[in-house]
Design an enzyme around this catalytic site. Structure first.
Site, PDB file in Angstrom:
ATOM      1  CB  SER A  82     125.550   0.626  21.252  1.00  0.00           C
ATOM      2  OG  SER A  82     125.016   1.931  21.160  1.00  0.00           O
ATOM      3  N   GLY A  83     122.614  -0.673  23.116  1.00  0.00           N
ATOM      4  CA  GLY A  83     122.036  -0.658  24.459  1.00  0.00           C
ATOM      5  C   GLY A  83     122.368  -1.958  25.179  1.00  0.00           C
ATOM      6  CE  LYS A 113     118.538   5.801  15.451  1.00  0.00           C
ATOM      7  NZ  LYS A 113     117.175   5.941  14.950  1.00  0.00           N
ATOM      8  CB  ALA A 166     116.509   2.312  31.877  1.00  0.00           C
ATOM      9  N   GLY A 196     114.251   3.299  36.420  1.00  0.00           N
ATOM     10  CA  GLY A 196     113.780   2.408  37.484  1.00  0.00           C
ATOM     11  C   GLY A 196     114.768   1.342  37.895  1.00  0.00           C
ATOM     12  N   GLY A 197     115.082   0.407  36.981  1.00  0.00           N
ATOM     13  CA  GLY A 197     116.027  -0.645  37.320  1.00  0.00           C
ATOM     14  C   GLY A 197     115.720  -1.944  36.626  1.00  0.00           C
ATOM     15  CD  GLU A 231     110.145   0.334  38.692  1.00  0.00           C
ATOM     16  OE1 GLU A 231     109.809  -0.353  37.714  1.00  0.00           O
ATOM     17  OE2 GLU A 231     111.188   1.005  38.727  1.00  0.00           O
ATOM     18  CG  ASP A 289     115.813   3.051  13.054  1.00  0.00           C
ATOM     19  OD1 ASP A 289     114.925   3.723  12.494  1.00  0.00           O
ATOM     20  OD2 ASP A 289     116.699   3.555  13.763  1.00  0.00           O
ATOM     21  CG  HIS A 335     107.835   4.168  29.111  1.00  0.00           C
ATOM     22  ND1 HIS A 335     108.892   5.004  29.352  1.00  0.00           N
ATOM     23  CD2 HIS A 335     108.038   3.064  29.880  1.00  0.00           C
ATOM     24  CE1 HIS A 335     109.725   4.434  30.238  1.00  0.00           C
ATOM     25  NE2 HIS A 335     109.229   3.252  30.560  1.00  0.00           N
ATOM     26  CD  GLU A 367     111.338  -0.201  23.857  1.00  0.00           C
ATOM     27  OE1 GLU A 367     112.371   0.259  24.386  1.00  0.00           O
ATOM     28  OE2 GLU A 367     110.301   0.475  23.677  1.00  0.00           O
TER      29      GLU A 367
HETATM   30  C1  SIN Z   1     110.340   3.742  35.423  1.00  0.00           C
HETATM   31  O1  SIN Z   1     111.372   3.989  36.028  1.00  0.00           O
HETATM   32  O2  SIN Z   1     109.230   4.055  35.816  1.00  0.00           O
HETATM   33  C2  SIN Z   1     110.455   3.019  34.128  1.00  0.00           C
HETATM   34  C3  SIN Z   1     110.878   1.647  34.368  1.00  0.00           C
HETATM   35  C4  SIN Z   1     110.396   0.791  33.253  1.00  0.00           C
HETATM   36  O3  SIN Z   1     109.837   1.292  32.288  1.00  0.00           O
HETATM   37  O4  SIN Z   1     110.549  -0.429  33.366  1.00  0.00           O
END
Ligand code: SIN
Length: 539
Positions: free
Chosen positions: A24-25, A47, A58, A60-61, A126, A225, A353, A377
């Protein structure tokens, strides 16, 4: 054999849907919304609680081209450079080009990305990005997206959302090229019942496998999973050796690692070694904003050279008012842990990560097992290559979810007849062996430590082989336990993590070169021709 606990007679199918969504992401919820709009019956299974997802964490964006000073080609090139020759360029181009439209859909759902006083987006920067292009909601972007999507889901009466239902294994029918998906066994976490779902289509959106490592920025649910389930069912798993280590997680004395977003370096934070030197210019022209693999390895190398347990992150040139406003969550969490961002240097270390590889799919999220889709992911589309560009993951999730919904509609129209086929029954063997139960908690620790120590940022063939032997022993013990006793979430997660650990190592041993995040001292060079690593089972 996918599962040694099945008896081949007709099962009472408890529930039947056109489409099951696991997770559910952002990927699962976006896809579910699109699938229901196409007229399908949809169930989402998660789950834990519905908001327990990697997305929620999350910071960053989402990377997308929305500024006149940016362009699609620059975003494509940044992605290709970070991916170190292994990205599929066509996929990169399509996903990046689709980004602005999918971002607009999130805005239409009510998501309020941060804006400047002139109402233009306040774009973050980033590592590896040549322009400011990260749409954000301060440092809580994932949570804002998750909230907006869950609100939209709650307005859709035709979506059934089941919390605390743990997908155990996929059910397939047929042989060889004719194998296709038929449903799922899922564990009702609260009462231990196993429920059989019938569905011609399953979307895996179960997230990554960061928790396979001792130190990770991921929530506890990230136990791989979906990857393990897809592997057991015979789908191809690709490039799983590319586990991305985020350079900056807050160093604490326990196993917990809190992410300090790369956006903090985007706003000028500098990495320093314990001697106070800003060391990144020695490693890369983009210094602190170099791609993640380079920064993580540089930190690792500084720590090894000095024997220090961490390096420092310094953003003390910004004042408290600014930091509180731009990074409220990071500011508050650091404060609770005794660090004032405006005055103190933060001790930081890399931590596992992001899983760049995963279940191999095309641009429509289709795997090579008919009826099985993957998005987010858990999947490997070819966008990330050997190293994901920061904030490209949320982008990939919304683009693939959109395209998958169209593909699913075509698939379901062709396979209506599956509803009448028999499904093997799940057998509950009952009981636990309390004497042996200790094996489970011990194996959790050993597995994660083995992965951290032997399959980490800098690898060697010898260490990978050692890890392979240890994980094989653990897997045998776990499998014995799984075969003989009742299943529970802890055992299922451990079983999945052991499988994923084995697959990461297997992919890593296939790659006799250093590329992107896979750095191996016996093979320091990057081969001219980039090839994928692949693993699959024969169920
Ligand atoms: C972060 O905010 O540094 C992570 C962002 C990402 O993993 O895309």
């Amino acid at each position: 054999m996918i599962n040694s606990r099945l008896r081949f007679r007709f099962s009472d199918v408890s529930k039947s849907f056109d489409v099951l969504v696991l997770g559910s992401g952002i990927a699962g919820l976006s896809f579910a919304l699109k699938a229901v709009q196409q007229g399908h019956t949809v169930a989402i299974l998660t789950k834990k609680n519905k908001a327990d997802s990697n997305t929620n964490w999350a910071q960053g964006g989402i990377a997308a081209v929305t500024s006149p000073e940016d362009d699609i080609e620059k975003h494509v090139q940044d992605t290709l450079i970070a991916g170190d020759g292994l990205c599929r360029e066509k996929i990169v181009r399509e996903i990046v080009a689709d980004g602005p439209a999918r971002v607009q859909e999130l805005v239409d759902l009510g998501l309020k990305f941060a804006r400047e006083a002139n109402s233009e987006y306040d774009l973050g920067r980033e590592g590896g990005h040549s322009a400011r292009r990260i749409l954000h909601v301060k440092d809580m972007t994932g949570k804002a997206i998750e909230d907006a999507l869950l609100r939209a889901i709650s307005r859709e009466p035709k979506i059934a959302l089941y919390e605390h239902l743990f997908g155990i294994d996929l059910i397939t029918i047929g042989q060889g090229k004719n194998r296709r998906l038929q449903g799922l066994y899922a564990l009702e976490v609260h009462d231990g019942r196993v429920i059989t779902f019938r569905a011609p289509v399953i979307m895996l959106s179960t997230g990554g496998a960061g928790r396979v490592y001792q130190f990770s920025t991921n929530p506890e649910i990230a136990t791989g999973d979906g990857i393990a389930m897809a592997f057991r069912a015979g789908a191809e798993i690709r490039n799983l050796e590319f586990i991305q280590f985020h350079p900056t997680s807050l160093f604490t004395q326990n196993n917990k690692r809190f992410l300090i977003s790369e956006a903090v370096r985007g706003e000028g934070a500098v990495l320093r070694n314990l001697a106070g030197e800003a060391f990144m210019p020695r490693y890369h022209a983009q210094a602190d904003l170099a791609p993640r693999d380079i920064v993580a390895r540089a930190i690792d190398s500084e720590m090894k050279a000095s024997g220090a347990p961490h390096v420092w992150l310094d953003i003390t040139h910004r004042n408290a008012t600014y930091l509180r406003k731009r990074f409220p969550k990071i500011y508050r969490t650091c404060k609770e842990l005794g660090f004032d961002l405006a005055k103190d240097l933060l001790p930081v270390v890399p931590a596992a990560h992001y899983t760049c590889g995963g279940v191999a799919t095309n641009l429509s999220g289709e795997t090579d097992l008919r009826g099985l889709y993957a998005c987010g992911e858990v999947a490997c589309t070819g966008l990330h290559g050997a190293n994901r560009l920061a904030s490209n993951s949320l982008l990939e999730a919304v683009v693939i979810a959109h395209r998958a919904a169209n593909s699913v509609t075509r698939y379901i129209a062709k396979h209506r007849n599956l509803a009448s086929k028999p499904i093997p029954e799940w057998i509950d063997l009952g009981g636990t062996d309390e004497d042996e139960r200790v094996v489970i908690s011990h194996n959790w620790d050993e597995l994660r430590r083995t992965m951290w120590d032997y399959v980490g940022i800098m690898r060697t063939t010898k260490r990978l082989e050692r890890a392979r032997t240890r994980i094989a022993n653990l897997e045998r013990e776990i499998h014995d336990y799984y075969r003989n006793f009742s299943v529970d979430p802890e055992l299922l997660e451990l079983r999945n993590m052991a499988t994923v650990a084995r697959l990461v190592i297997s992919c890593a041993l296939q790659r006799t070169e250093s590329r992107g995040i896979h750095a191996i001292t016996d093979f320091p060079k990057t081969r001219k021709r980039a090839t994928d690593s692949r693993v699959r089972s024969s169920p």
